[in-house]
Design an enzyme around this catalytic site. Structure first.
Site, PDB file in Angstrom:
ATOM      1  N   THR A   1       0.854  -1.187   0.000  1.00  0.00           N
ATOM      2  CA  THR A   1       0.000   0.000   0.000  1.00  0.00           C
ATOM      3  C   THR A   1       0.893   1.241   0.000  1.00  0.00           C
ATOM      4  O   THR A   1       1.876   1.262   0.723  1.00  0.00           O
ATOM      5  CB  THR A   1      -0.872   0.006   1.270  1.00  0.00           C
ATOM      6  OG1 THR A   1      -1.545  -1.248   1.339  1.00  0.00           O
ATOM      7  CG2 THR A   1      -1.849   1.149   1.279  1.00  0.00           C
TER       8      THR A   1
ATOM      9  N   GLU B   1       9.853  -7.342  -1.713  1.00  0.00           N
ATOM     10  CA  GLU B   1      10.427  -6.268  -2.529  1.00  0.00           C
ATOM     11  C   GLU B   1      11.916  -6.496  -2.731  1.00  0.00           C
ATOM     12  O   GLU B   1      12.482  -6.086  -3.748  1.00  0.00           O
ATOM     13  CB  GLU B   1      10.183  -4.912  -1.876  1.00  0.00           C
ATOM     14  CG  GLU B   1       8.732  -4.457  -1.916  1.00  0.00           C
ATOM     15  CD  GLU B   1       7.929  -4.930  -0.718  1.00  0.00           C
ATOM     16  OE1 GLU B   1       8.438  -5.781   0.048  1.00  0.00           O
ATOM     17  OE2 GLU B   1       6.790  -4.449  -0.543  1.00  0.00           O
TER      18      GLU B   1
ATOM     19  N   ARG C   1       5.365   7.031   0.844  1.00  0.00           N
ATOM     20  CA  ARG C   1       4.629   6.633   2.048  1.00  0.00           C
ATOM     21  C   ARG C   1       5.547   6.664   3.262  1.00  0.00           C
ATOM     22  O   ARG C   1       6.745   6.402   3.168  1.00  0.00           O
ATOM     23  CB  ARG C   1       4.065   5.220   1.839  1.00  0.00           C
ATOM     24  CG  ARG C   1       3.536   4.584   3.102  1.00  0.00           C
ATOM     25  CD  ARG C   1       3.027   3.175   2.877  1.00  0.00           C
ATOM     26  NE  ARG C   1       3.096   2.437   4.139  1.00  0.00           N
ATOM     27  CZ  ARG C   1       2.760   1.157   4.286  1.00  0.00           C
ATOM     28  NH1 ARG C   1       2.316   0.465   3.254  1.00  0.00           N
ATOM     29  NH2 ARG C   1       2.875   0.568   5.456  1.00  0.00           N
TER      30      ARG C   1
ATOM     31  N   ASN D   1      -4.688  -8.424   3.604  1.00  0.00           N
ATOM     32  CA  ASN D   1      -4.779  -7.019   4.003  1.00  0.00           C
ATOM     33  C   ASN D   1      -4.612  -6.069   2.830  1.00  0.00           C
ATOM     34  O   ASN D   1      -5.213  -5.004   2.802  1.00  0.00           O
ATOM     35  CB  ASN D   1      -3.728  -6.720   5.075  1.00  0.00           C
ATOM     36  CG  ASN D   1      -3.993  -5.409   5.764  1.00  0.00           C
ATOM     37  OD1 ASN D   1      -5.092  -5.175   6.247  1.00  0.00           O
ATOM     38  ND2 ASN D   1      -3.013  -4.532   5.792  1.00  0.00           N
TER      39      ASN D   1
END
Lengths: 330, 1194
Positions: free
Chosen positions: B40, B73, B123, B1018
């Site tokens: 996210t 990642e 973020r 999630n």
């Protein structure tokens, strides 16, 4: 022997065909039925509930959690070509048409007008040769009169016949206050065939778990009698061609149905019980019977025992009731 | 409703999309391969390229790009590096911790001068807390990697600069980190001019592309890269790349110029916007630049001279261009950083600007005296809104003769006194713009309808439209707030609406819970979804609400949208109904035209799938206006009841003063001093938050109940509980409180009660589903039955309060079985997880069995969000103040984190035991011996040890020595601690597997609970290695074609790990057995727990049935592998479920994740199901072989 018949305007080499059941879901079985000589294939029903629920469920499961949470605005991937259950049905029509040379009659089952009727059009588009509309109805609503129930059914039929060009048959239950009247109403709407009669699934009770369990009892030849009477009554009174379904297990059963007016004879329980090859046996027996009894063709006996042509029409009428009672000895 | 995604090659004249989609579209067309991983707020970009590729979309060269998902990642970065070295254009998308995991490879990729673009939704990095929201702390952590950093401030810019980055990286050979603000830009829908394929093609330099290709590693022209260099040459070789950094800015500028000539949109390395002779300038990156620029424009219209310098290319930082862009008249500059670098002289952008001026003076380009005054401000951390009011305060500060050199803006820092004051009432929004705010329920489709509204307005009119959506941190009963703007000019307002001319409240209860009306401008239209006549609605409103309505002179309208939806057959989906009302009342476009457009959109969304939903939605739309009523304020007074308090007056001070504001959506008002300094929070706070989510709640029938407590076990929210107690306890019972004789031979004469928490229940019905007792006269009824909540609420609230005060059954006497375990206090209650969640019953059980002595290390994911997302936490305390201590480190390191906690406790225990032994002569040998020798096997032992520790504490109190003080602090560690490492399959199977595998071999006493939902739940259901074969998931659109990883078998392979595979819905007794055994095993224990999930695509009320089917089909074989068992001559493995007894299809046909493939690709679905059947059979046979005792020795 000439066994040719015409059902729903479709010229058939003989009247024997499998009735609507999951039997025809399997292409191999369908090929075996064709090999056994089936004159047409009636597909199992696509249900109104299935169409509506599939559509609603897919939307519900996909959408009810969408756009609720910052990290995940959805939980399943978007599929542009996502097809619903009913679409598989349409695909099955296409497959059947490719697999067999005989006519494919699709079946649609529902009780209320609605978006699901759109599938009649799609079924036609998918290549079905005819459509059997099954008005499987359990009239349980105490506030709805028999007339309202019938009007609702007629509305469905009207909607379907208006939207498709392929012939439409209506599969009925025997439970109408005035079946003859209702049949003529259907006739007036352009229905090309009437299928007599639906068999209701009769649920059983699971005593241990206190649950109602769905239950299916295969038919027996004894169930044919009710159908014979109504074939005989309706034959000649409606333009629609008649088909019998429920209780045909042998060639003799089939012969009786044809004599009472059936243009098509659908078999389901017998094929489920004995396998697709049973159709070939019935066909052979039918041919033999006609030959032994020196009929020229099947058409010669078609409707010969209907109310209009049989030697003693009263046997089909109310007097039959009296006579039967009197014959009953304790 | 979700609009189907347009294929990326289609380029209409305008598009109404967010930055994620705009950027993904560019990246998709300009690359040949993608390595992706969900995080996210970047996940939608990865999902889109995956969807487009799955649908056969092609890039500029006519190829379908390859899209591969990696395990983390870090894995993505490695794969990207490899793809690049292979000479293939590649890109990816990430944010925050994901970007941090890529940093090692970014150095490599940059060091090798490799063209590459990484798109980043900037973020926040997790520090004292995790935040999924936006700031620049992640990209700022990469400024030393050697990558170029390019900032976009809006969806349009993000698209345009994405293209510029892809073109420029080829020419400069610098890898680009292209970033834009997470959520604020990534998720804001706005009108943009899309880039067509021809423009993209024209932007790319073919020669540069060929040059990139020619540098690939190939045995046909072999070279060596990635050498190790010695002190003699490393330094020089590192400097060798300098010319590329020197020439990069000019090359980037040339690409920007080319872009301008192609599109008419001109970008520069630094873009100045404002008065040409500005005296005050704000220097800023990201979406805040838009706000600042609009504010400067407003000031300039009012006679001031201000401007904004937008930093686009942050690295390389080109000092000349920076100075060129600034008006020569600039006297003072505020540099705004959206990051925090504690301990630094200032935050990084400021330091770069300061260095630029220092250089300029040193170079003689600027007179020392002409150097503008520089001040540094920090704003917007974790997506804190940056508004014109705040920008205004910054410009005002610059006007002061002695402005503050360091400041924060947007908060009230009453601790360090860093914050500037600002007037939140300032509203600079243009008068010709319409603003609308909608409060909706997540499940009612409000956001989807609003997105559709924006599309309608954006496509049907020449108006510009903007949408931004604020979501809840709870999953059940989530509230959404939609912010929509429409106007004749481009909308540059990347901040929330303060004053709306149209306000809609889609659920009546929101008025009690949130400050809904604060969003209404004076005279605004207020649309309320409420049943009843106008008088009934008005009289039912709380007095405070009535007062606000009258004072603001709102125009009030109401509709009973639920009734309309019900009658149209739409269930609770009121979105199109409310949307119709919006168009009817707002007048943005003529209602008739709007209704036609809504219907077109409905047909587009649902039409392909059948006509029923189209018909029903049309009916809803058609009936909406008939149900809309106006509530005249003529003669109205404020006679309503007072608003209920946000939390009970009995709540602790902190909850009343701090938590309650967060609950009401007013957390922005809290000052710095309200917060803990290190991210440490009290537990047990969900109990103060009464959400009243359930329309229906279970009602107990004591006459039918067999007291099995299964309902208590399965309740995901601990909202149904059982107790037994002495009959005298009932003396003060409320009138409607129910009880019956407790069925127990051991404890006769007691009473039993099964009680529902009416305001905490979510109405998921799992309890009713599991209830095995039927009413013999009416078998439709069970021992618990759902009934409407509102009429029961008050009585049951009192009953529940009374129930909680009843004495808790003694832990020591409970058997470790289904019934006994459910008399233990749940120390995990009322979580914000989805209604019917399949994970939380396990956590609740854990908390009941061991919660009073457990420590939980929780991997990031669903369980960390419903476990630890503010405002409240479900982890609670028992009557003695004990309960689970909980912490989340990261996503990827949870096994190691929990392992570290175990090491710590082992050290503390050893230390305590040593000190205790040393003090034995003083404390008494008998007591010390008993403590040191205590078995602590079960609850009775634990209770006895705790009693001994109490005695020990008493004796220590009398001692005034350092040893005694040390032992006092550590005495509790003489009671066995239970360490639980908890996380989902994304953690355990993928990103955290390396650490997990390492911990397997540690031999330490840790318990690992994997809540296996078989996807990354999630972040929205992306595939993990736990995803079953034949299921679709995001990143696996075509259905996964390899079987689920057998984590259990891998762990069993070590022979020293206790392993259990469980499914509470299938065999609850086995679940409890497994927990008890795992916890008792003095080494590593692994429990893999089947967790049904909304991402499986069915109503969770059927979760338990699906669990049974998963087990009965053999898909989820239940088993326990206990390394202790062979010592008694038995195989370590015990199978707890029989061989597959029903067909796999009986299980899969009920879940959309399987049926979707069945329908989109039936042949593949059939094939994968058949392969699964074989795999299931083979796996079972292998297990059975392991579970078979060895033949007896001859």
């Amino acid at each position: 022997m000439d066994l040719a018949t015409t059902y729903l305007g479709l010229p058939l080499k003989h009247p024997l065909m499998p009735g609507a059941s999951p039997l025809v879901d399997d292409l191999d079985v369908v090929r075996r039925l064709e090999d056994a000589g089936a004159s047409a294939i009636v597909m199992h029903s696509l249900f109104e509930e299935q169409i509506v629920k599939d559509e609603l469920a897919a939307a519900f499961h996909r959408e009810s959690h969408e756009e609720s949470f910052a990290e995940a605005t959805s939980y399943l991937p978007w599929q542009e070509d996502f097809a619903l259950g009913p679409d598989q049905y349409l695909e099955q029509i296409r497959r059947l048409k490719e697999a067999v040379a005989i006519p494919v009659i699709a079946s649609l089952n529902g009780t209320r007008p609605g978006g699901w009727l759109d599938y009649a059009r799609l079924i036609e588009k998918a290549g079905a040769d005819a459509l059997e509309l099954n008005l499987y109805l359990l009239a349980m609503d105490a506030t709805e009169s028999s007339e309202e129930v019938e009007q609702r059914s007629l509305e469905i039929v009207r909607e379907v016949t208006r939207n498709v060009k392929i012939p439409v048959a209506v599969k009925l239950s025997a439970f109408y206050t005035s079946l003859s009247y209702f049949a003529t109403e259907l006739d007036a709407l352009g229905v090309r065939g009437l299928v007599l009669f639906n068999r209701f699934y009769q649920p059983d009770i699971d005593l241990e778990n206190l649950e109602v369990k769905p239950h299916l009892e295969l038919s027996t030849s004894s169930e044919l009698l009710l159908r014979l009477r109504w074939l005989a009554i309706l034959h000649g009174r409606v333009r629609a061609s008649l088909a019998v379904t429920g209780g045909v297990h042998t060639a003799r059963d089939a012969i009786k149905a044809v004599m009472c007016g059936a243009s098509a004879v659908q078999m389901t329980s017998a094929l489920l019980h004995h396998g697709p090859g049973h159709l070939a046996k019935v066909l052979t027996d039918l041919t033999t019977w006609l030959e032994v009894n020196e009929y020229d063709s099947l058409r010669q006996m078609q409707g010969s025992m209907s109310l209009a042509h049989c030697p003693d029409p009263s046997a089909f009428e109310r007097t039959n009731y009296l006579r039967t009672l009197q014959l009953w000895k304790v | 409703m979700t609009a189907p995604t347009a294929p990326p090659s289609a380029s209409p004249a305008r598009a109404i999309i967010d930055a994620n989609e705009a950027v993904a579209s560019v990246a998709f067309r300009l690359n040949e391969a993608f390595a992706i991983y969900p995080i996210t707020p970047s996940s939608p970009m990865a999902e889109l390229v995956d969807e487009w590729a799955a649908a056969g979309g092609t890039n500029l060269w006519g190829d379908v790009p390859e899209v591969v998902q990696m395990q983390s990642e870090a894995g993505v970065a490695g794969a990207l590096h490899g793809i690049l070295q292979g000479g293939v254009l590649t890109s990816s998308f990430t944010a925050s911790q994901g970007l941090l995991l890529m940093i090692p490879n970014l150095y490599k990729i940059a060091g090798e001068l490799t063209p590459f673009v990484l798109h980043i939704t900037a973020r926040t990095l997790a520090t004292h807390a995790l935040s999924i929201f936006g700031d620049h702390s992640d990209v700022m952590a990469c400024r030393q990697t050697g990558c170029a950093l390019l900032a976009s401030n809006s969806a349009q810019e993000a698209q345009d600069l994405a293209a510029v980055a892809h073109a420029a990286t080829l020419e400069t050979r610098l890898p680009f980190l292209h970033f834009f603000d997470g959520f604020r830009t990534s998720h804001e829908i706005n009108r943009i001019e899309p880039l067509d394929d021809a423009t993209l093609a024209a932007l790319l330099d073919e020669a540069a592309l060929q040059a990139f290709r020619s540098r690939r590693l190939t045995p046909d022209a072999p070279v060596l890269r990635g050498t190790a260099q010695n002190p003699d040459v490393f330094f020089q070789a590192r400097e060798a790349a300098n010319p590329f950094y020197d020439q990069a800015p000019a090359l980037i500028e040339s690409v920007m110029e080319r872009f301008a000539s192609l599109t008419g949109r001109r970008y520069r390395l630094f873009d100045y916007e404002g008065h040409p002779e500005a005296d005050r300038v704000v220097v800023v990156m990201g979406s805040a630049a838009e706000t600042a620029a609009e504010t400067a424009a407003w000031l300039n219209r009012n006679g001031e001279k201000t401007g904004v310098l937008k930093v686009r290319l942050y690295r390389p930082f080109v000092i000349d261009r920076f100075l060129d862009a600034l008006p020569a008249t600039t006297r003072s500059i505020a540099v705004l950083d959206r990051t925090k670098e504690p301990g630094a002289p200032a935050d990084p952008l400021f330091l770069d600007v300061a260095a630029a001026f220092e250089e300029a003076v040193a170079d003689g380009r600027l007179e020392a005296g002409a150097r503008p005054k520089l001040i540094a401000g920090r704003y917007g951390l974790g997506s804190k809104d940056f508004t014109p009011a705040m920008a205004l305060a910054v410009f005002r500060e610059l006007s002061r003769s002695q402005p503050r050199r360091r400041f924060t803006i947007g908060i009230n820092d009453d601790v360090s006194r860093s914050s500037l004051d600002y007037d939140p009432a300032v509203d600079l929004e243009p008068a010709d713009q319409s603003r609308a705010v909608f409060f909706g329920l997540g499940s009612d489709g409000t956001v989807g309808a609003n997105k559709n509204t924006i599309k309608i307005i954006g496509e049907e009119t020449d108006l510009h439209a903007q949408g931004y959506f604020v979501y809840d941190s709870k999953k059940a009963g989530a509230v959404t707030i939609s912010h929509l703007r429409f106007g004749p000019r481009p909308i540059r307002a990347p901040y929330l609406i303060r004053e709306a001319s149209f306000l809609a409240c889609h659920h009546l209860s929101f008025l009690d819970r949130y400050e809904v009306l604060n969003y209404a401008a004076s005279g605004a239209v207020f649309l309320l979804n409420a049943p009843g006549t106008p008088d009934q609605i008005w009289n039912g409103l709380p007095a405070e609400i009535q007062d606000k309505i009258l004072k603001k002179r709102l125009k009030v309208f109401a509709i009973d949208a639920y009734k309309v939806a019900r009658e149209a057959g739409l269930g609770g989906r009121i979105n199109t109904i409310m949307q119709t009302c919006f168009f009817a009342l707002s007048g943005v476009i003529p209602p008739k035209r709007a209704i036609e457009a809504i219907k077109t959109a409905i047909d587009k969304t649902y039409g392909r799938k059948g006509q029923e939903l189209v018909r029903r939605n049309f009916a809803g739309v058609d009936q909406a206006l008939a149900g809309l009523v106006s509530i005249s304020l003529e003669g109205r007074t404020c006679g309503g009841n007072p608003l209920p308090p946000a939390v009970s007056p009995d709540a602790p001070d902190f909850v009343r003063n701090v938590t309650s504001l967060m609950l009401r959506g007013e957390g922005d008002l809290l000052p710095v001093s309200a917060f803990p300094v290190d991210g440490t929070w009290e537990t047990g706070t969900t109990r103060w938050e009464k959400r009243n989510l359930a329309d229906e709640i279970p009602v107990w029938d004591p006459d039918v109940c067999i007291q099995c407590n299964k309902c208590v076990l399965v309740c995901p929210h601990a909202a149904i509980r059982a107790k037994y107690y002495e009959p005298r306890c009932l003396e003060q019972a409320p009138e409607t409180f129910q009880s019956t004789d407790f069925r127990s031979r051991e404890q006769p004469g007691l009473r039993y009660t099964l009680q529902v928490a009416p305001e905490d229940c979510t109405g998921c019905t799992l309890c009713v589903q599991v209830c095995p007792a039927k009413n013999k006269a009416q078998p439709r009824l069970k021992a618990i039955n759902m009934e409407p909540q509102p009429p029961l609420r008050l009585a049951e609230r009192a009953n529940y309060a009374f129930f909680l005060d009843l004495p808790q059954p003694d832990r020591k006497t409970q058997k470790p079985d289904v019934k006994g375990s459910q008399f233990l206090t749940p120390l995990f209650e009322y979580s914000g997880a989805c209604a019917g969640c399949g994970e939380t019953p396990y956590l609740k059980l854990l908390s009941q069995l061991f919660g009073d002595r457990s420590v939980i290390a929780n991997a990031t994911g669903c369980s960390s969000i419903y476990g630890g997302n503010l405002p409240t936490t479900p982890y609670g305390k028992d009557a003695f103040g004990r309960g689970p201590a909980w912490s989340n480190s990261l996503f990827e390191d949870n096994a190691e984190f929990g392992y570290g906690l175990r090491l710590a406790y082992d050290r503390l225990e050893a230390s305590a035991r040593r000190q205790l032994a040393g003090l034995a002569p003083i404390l008494g040998d008998q007591l010390v011996g008993a403590i040191l020798g205590a078995a602590q096997a079960g609850e009775t032992d634990i209770a006895a040890q705790r009693a001994r520790i109490e005695v020990l504490r008493g004796r220590l109190q009398g001692l005034d020595t350092a040893d005694a003080a040390r032992l006092t602090l550590l005495a509790d560690h003489l009671v066995r601690k239970s360490v639980w490492i908890v996380g989902g399959d994304g953690w355990a199977y993928d990103i955290g597997f390396g650490g997990l595998d390492h911990v397997f071999t540690s031999g330490r006493n840790v318990n690992i609970l994997v809540l296996d939902t078989e996807v990354y739940s999630n972040t929205g259901g992306q595939r993990s290695k736990a995803t079953p074969m034949g299921a679709i998931a995001k990143f696996s659109m075509a259905g996964k074609d390899v079987p689920k990883k057998d984590l259990a078998l891998m762990a069993m392979n070590y022979g020293c790990v206790y392993v259990a595979r469980i499914a509470f819905g299938a065999r609850d007794a086995q679940t409890i057995n497994a927990f008890v055994e795992a916890e008792s095993y003095p080494g590593v224990s692994l429990i893999i727990a089947y967790s049904h999930c909304i991402a499986h695509g069915y109503h969770l009320s059927h979760g338990l049935e699906q669990q049974k089917l998963a087990v009965d089909t053999g898909y989820w074989p239940l088993m326990r592998f206990d390394p202790r068992r062979p010592a008694s001559g038995k195989p370590a493995l015990v199978m707890d479920s029989p061989p597959p007894k029903i067909d796999l299809a009986d299980y899969t046909r009920n879940e959309l994740r399987y049926t979707a493939l069945e329908k989109s690709n039936p042949d593949r679905a059939r094939d994968l199901r058949e392969q699964s059947r074989i795999w299931i059979r083979q796996r079972y046979d292998a297990y059975r072989a392991l579970a078979t005792p060895p033949p007896a020795a001859p």
